[in-house]
Design an enzyme around this catalytic site. Structure first.
Site, PDB file in Angstrom:
ATOM      1  N   GLU A 110       3.588  10.001  54.638  1.00  0.00           N
ATOM      2  CA  GLU A 110       2.488  10.929  54.879  1.00  0.00           C
ATOM      3  C   GLU A 110       1.248  10.205  55.390  1.00  0.00           C
ATOM      4  OE1 GLU A 110       3.103  14.594  51.848  1.00  0.00           O
ATOM      5  OE2 GLU A 110       2.963  12.637  50.883  1.00  0.00           O
ATOM      6  N   GLU A 130      10.478  13.489  47.861  1.00  0.00           N
ATOM      7  CA  GLU A 130       9.826  14.203  46.759  1.00  0.00           C
ATOM      8  C   GLU A 130      10.711  15.264  46.109  1.00  0.00           C
ATOM      9  OE1 GLU A 130       6.322  12.509  49.023  1.00  0.00           O
ATOM     10  OE2 GLU A 130       8.336  13.230  49.475  1.00  0.00           O
TER      11      GLU A 130
END
Length: 260
Positions: A110, A130
């Site tokens: 990210e 995740e």
């Protein structure tokens, strides 16, 4: 020794996240990275930032799960730029290049996605695991990745945790260049130097327009650009640098930018 260090190379600020073993990011790390990006924002002598990781194995493994296990909340204050100091730094109009030196996983990916360009080592891998640990990539992954990849590929990566190589993401246009690991910083610096040769206000206006018009139709994007609401763009044509660019072209010399 700080987990985040900065070095100036002319108009380029090299920011290094060096937090062995995996360059994981706790809230304090995000604040230190945010402070480095704030320096990039505020210093008129800087035009471009490079973010890289220490070592050769990890760019960043993302959120520091050890800190989380010890009580750091997912919504802990991350500082001015949000997670990793960049993922929500809306006020930073200067370009950032991610020099991905190894695995960019979770929040590390990210962080790279929050940059404007990515140069990757040939052994680098990218992934958003995740969902496999019961959370979601909500520091930009769920928003930015589907805008860069075909939706089905982005969904596969987010929903299964599948990793992509640097070469695969280069084929999709997410990564600008893939180079041998030993050449990574030289390649990133060469790209940053080329970017920094352009007018500082032009660089900021390009990023400002791109951010303000993403997701709009062409007609809406034109209306937004001409609205008078984009301060960096609005001052371009009356700037000293615009006059200097035209004059230097006419006089067949290199421009001397003033950033105003």
């Amino acid at each position: 020794m700080s987990d985040v260090t900065t070095q100036r190379h002319g108009r380029v600020l090299l920011i290094t996240l060096d937090r062995p073993k995996a360059n994981a990011i706790a809230a304090t790390t995000s604040m230190a990275l945010g402070a480095a990006f704030q320096t990039l924002k505020e210093d008129d002598d800087l035009s471009v930032g490079i973010i890289t990781g220490g070592g050769t194995r990890f760019f960043s493994a993302g959120w520091d799960l050890k800190a989380a296990a010890e009580g750091e909340a997912a919504d802990a204050d991350q500082g001015i730029g949000g997670f990793a100091g960049l993922t929500e730094f809306w006020g930073l109009k200067k370009p950032v290049i991610a020099a991905v030196n190894g695995m960019a996983l979770g929040g590390g990916f990210e962080l790279a996605l929050a940059a404007d360009m990515i140069v990757a080592a040939d052994h680098a891998e990218f992934g958003l695991p995740e969902a496999t640990i019961g959370v979601v990539p909500d520091s930009g992954g769920t928003i930015r990745l589907p805008r860069l990849l075909p939706r089905a590929i982005a969904m596969e990566m987010m929903m299964t945790g599948r990793r992509a190589t640097a070469q695969e993401l280069a084929r999709w246009g997410v990564v600008n260049a893939v180079v041998p690991g030993a050449d990574l910083l030289d390649a990133a610096m060469a790209l940053a130097t080329r970017v920094a040769a352009s007018a500082p206000l032009s660089l900021q206006a390009i990023k400002e327009i791109d951010r303000a018009t993403t997701g709009l139709s062409e007609e809406e994007a034109y209306a937004k650009m001409r609205s008078g609401d984009l301060p960096n763009y609005d001052r371009i044509y009356a700037s000293d640098d615009a006059a200097e660019g035209i004059a230097s072209f006419s006089e067949k010399r290199d421009p001397v930018w003033k950033g105003r």
